[in-house]
Scaffold this motif. Structure first.
Motif, PDB file in Angstrom:
ATOM      1  N   PHE A   1     -92.933  16.873  57.535  1.00  0.00           N
ATOM      2  CA  PHE A   1     -93.965  17.570  58.288  1.00  0.00           C
ATOM      3  C   PHE A   1     -93.390  18.156  59.566  1.00  0.00           C
ATOM      4  CE2 PHE A   1     -96.449  14.521  55.809  1.00  0.00           C
ATOM      5  CZ  PHE A   1     -97.322  15.391  55.197  1.00  0.00           C
ATOM      6  N   GLN A   2     -93.816  19.353  59.882  1.00  0.00           N
ATOM      7  CA  GLN A   2     -93.424  19.998  61.122  1.00  0.00           C
ATOM      8  C   GLN A   2     -94.437  19.636  62.198  1.00  0.00           C
ATOM      9  OE1 GLN A   2     -90.671  21.877  61.535  1.00  0.00           O
ATOM     10  NE2 GLN A   2     -90.116  21.447  59.421  1.00  0.00           N
ATOM     11  N   PRO A   3     -93.997  19.410  63.417  1.00  0.00           N
ATOM     12  CA  PRO A   3     -94.972  19.127  64.476  1.00  0.00           C
ATOM     13  C   PRO A   3     -95.884  20.327  64.705  1.00  0.00           C
ATOM     14  CG  PRO A   3     -92.725  19.213  65.357  1.00  0.00           C
ATOM     15  CD  PRO A   3     -92.633  19.400  63.878  1.00  0.00           C
ATOM     16  N   PHE A   4     -97.127  20.046  64.969  1.00  0.00           N
ATOM     17  CA  PHE A   4     -98.119  21.092  65.204  1.00  0.00           C
ATOM     18  C   PHE A   4     -98.539  20.988  66.658  1.00  0.00           C
ATOM     19  CE2 PHE A   4    -102.309  23.129  64.633  1.00  0.00           C
ATOM     20  CZ  PHE A   4    -101.879  24.271  63.987  1.00  0.00           C
ATOM     21  N   PRO A   5     -98.223  21.981  67.466  1.00  0.00           N
ATOM     22  CA  PRO A   5     -98.472  21.868  68.906  1.00  0.00           C
ATOM     23  C   PRO A   5     -99.958  21.712  69.227  1.00  0.00           C
ATOM     24  CG  PRO A   5     -97.741  24.087  68.329  1.00  0.00           C
ATOM     25  CD  PRO A   5     -97.671  23.271  67.084  1.00  0.00           C
ATOM     26  N   ILE A   6    -100.230  20.816  70.168  1.00  0.00           N
ATOM     27  CA  ILE A   6    -101.610  20.535  70.554  1.00  0.00           C
ATOM     28  C   ILE A   6    -102.292  21.770  71.129  1.00  0.00           C
ATOM     29  CG2 ILE A   6    -101.102  19.703  72.884  1.00  0.00           C
ATOM     30  CD1 ILE A   6    -103.656  18.088  70.568  1.00  0.00           C
ATOM     31  N   GLY A   7    -101.535  22.670  71.721  1.00  0.00           N
ATOM     32  CA  GLY A   7    -102.114  23.901  72.267  1.00  0.00           C
ATOM     33  C   GLY A   7    -102.789  24.751  71.208  1.00  0.00           C
ATOM     34  N   ARG A   8    -102.322  24.683  69.973  1.00  0.00           N
ATOM     35  CA  ARG A   8    -102.948  25.422  68.866  1.00  0.00           C
ATOM     36  C   ARG A   8    -104.165  24.678  68.322  1.00  0.00           C
ATOM     37  NH1 ARG A   8    -102.675  30.227  67.042  1.00  0.00           N
ATOM     38  NH2 ARG A   8    -102.482  29.682  64.873  1.00  0.00           N
ATOM     39  N   GLN A   9    -104.332  23.408  68.681  1.00  0.00           N
ATOM     40  CA  GLN A   9    -105.440  22.618  68.162  1.00  0.00           C
ATOM     41  C   GLN A   9    -106.651  22.611  69.092  1.00  0.00           C
ATOM     42  OE1 GLN A   9    -104.112  18.711  66.902  1.00  0.00           O
ATOM     43  NE2 GLN A   9    -102.090  19.531  66.498  1.00  0.00           N
ATOM     44  N   TRP A  10    -106.448  22.707  70.394  1.00  0.00           N
ATOM     45  CA  TRP A  10    -107.560  22.608  71.350  1.00  0.00           C
ATOM     46  C   TRP A  10    -108.667  23.627  71.129  1.00  0.00           C
ATOM     47  CZ3 TRP A  10    -108.990  18.475  73.489  1.00  0.00           C
ATOM     48  CH2 TRP A  10    -108.067  17.520  73.892  1.00  0.00           C
ATOM     49  N   PRO A  11    -108.362  24.896  70.893  1.00  0.00           N
ATOM     50  CA  PRO A  11    -109.463  25.839  70.668  1.00  0.00           C
ATOM     51  C   PRO A  11    -110.336  25.456  69.470  1.00  0.00           C
ATOM     52  CG  PRO A  11    -107.456  27.028  71.136  1.00  0.00           C
ATOM     53  CD  PRO A  11    -107.073  25.591  70.967  1.00  0.00           C
ATOM     54  N   VAL A  12    -109.726  24.945  68.438  1.00  0.00           N
ATOM     55  CA  VAL A  12    -110.490  24.561  67.245  1.00  0.00           C
ATOM     56  C   VAL A  12    -111.332  23.314  67.528  1.00  0.00           C
ATOM     57  CG1 VAL A  12    -110.283  23.775  64.856  1.00  0.00           C
ATOM     58  CG2 VAL A  12    -108.887  25.666  65.675  1.00  0.00           C
ATOM     59  N   ILE A  13    -110.800  22.399  68.307  1.00  0.00           N
ATOM     60  CA  ILE A  13    -111.580  21.219  68.694  1.00  0.00           C
ATOM     61  C   ILE A  13    -112.813  21.656  69.486  1.00  0.00           C
ATOM     62  CG2 ILE A  13    -111.552  19.131  70.122  1.00  0.00           C
ATOM     63  CD1 ILE A  13    -108.553  18.855  69.273  1.00  0.00           C
ATOM     64  N   VAL A  14    -112.639  22.603  70.399  1.00  0.00           N
ATOM     65  CA  VAL A  14    -113.762  23.125  71.183  1.00  0.00           C
ATOM     66  C   VAL A  14    -114.763  23.840  70.273  1.00  0.00           C
ATOM     67  CG1 VAL A  14    -114.390  24.803  72.975  1.00  0.00           C
ATOM     68  CG2 VAL A  14    -112.449  23.268  73.328  1.00  0.00           C
ATOM     69  N   ILE A  15    -114.270  24.613  69.307  1.00  0.00           N
ATOM     70  CA  ILE A  15    -115.151  25.296  68.355  1.00  0.00           C
ATOM     71  C   ILE A  15    -115.965  24.281  67.554  1.00  0.00           C
ATOM     72  CG2 ILE A  15    -115.184  26.696  66.237  1.00  0.00           C
ATOM     73  CD1 ILE A  15    -112.723  28.206  67.421  1.00  0.00           C
ATOM     74  N   MET A  16    -115.321  23.212  67.102  1.00  0.00           N
ATOM     75  CA  MET A  16    -116.022  22.175  66.326  1.00  0.00           C
ATOM     76  C   MET A  16    -117.096  21.485  67.172  1.00  0.00           C
ATOM     77  SD  MET A  16    -114.699  21.846  63.258  1.00  0.00           S
ATOM     78  CE  MET A  16    -113.226  22.188  62.350  1.00  0.00           C
TER      79      MET A  16
END
Length: 149
Positions: free
Chosen positions: A65-80
């Protein structure tokens, strides 16, 4: 076999605990018929998370698995979170469509804007339609209804 302790095992254990709590909340209700679908989903998630825990505990995972940067995840967390807050106002299907549209657009590969938008709308509409057929037609489950559908 020896158990390998580490961060990934801790995360897998946390997922099992959350899945177990969801299963407990969904399954042990007075009106079991109304909670049948959530109980089935929670049981499935619990089984899959237990499998993941076993794989992590006995180091059976392939580390590809490649690391997935948290910066790419925050907008989706906010959307959810926004989707959860809006579901009673907009309705389940409208909120689901908007959330899936935004998430699909955010995670689309960088390509032409129009193609990215068409793919996101198609995916969101298809999944929302599938949810409508499953919940409203096949299972006849009452879902949150807002001023939109």
């Amino acid at each position: 076999m020896r158990i390998v302790f580490g961060r990934r095992l801790a995360v897998a254990l946390l997922v099992v605990l959350v899945a177990g709590l969801l299963f407990k909340v969904s399954y042990f209700q007075e009106n079991l018929e109304a909670y049948l679908f959530p109980a089935v989903v929670a049981a499935t998630v619990l089984c899959l998370s237990l499998l993941s825990l076993a794989r992590e505990a006995f180091d059976l995972c392939i580390d590809d698995f490649q690391p997935f940067p948290i910066g790419r995840q925050w907008p989706v967390i906010v959307i959810m979170i926004g989707g959860v807050l809006l579901i009673d106002t907009l309705g389940m299907y409208s909120t689901t469509f908007l959330v899936l549209l935004l998430v699909g657009y955010w995670y689309s590969p960088e390509e032409a804007l129009r193609r990215r938008l068409v793919q996101s709308v198609s995916m969101a509409a298809g999944f929302s339609l599938a949810m409508y057929v499953l919940f409203s037609i096949l299972l006849n489950v009452q879902v949150p209804r807002g001023f939109l559908i």
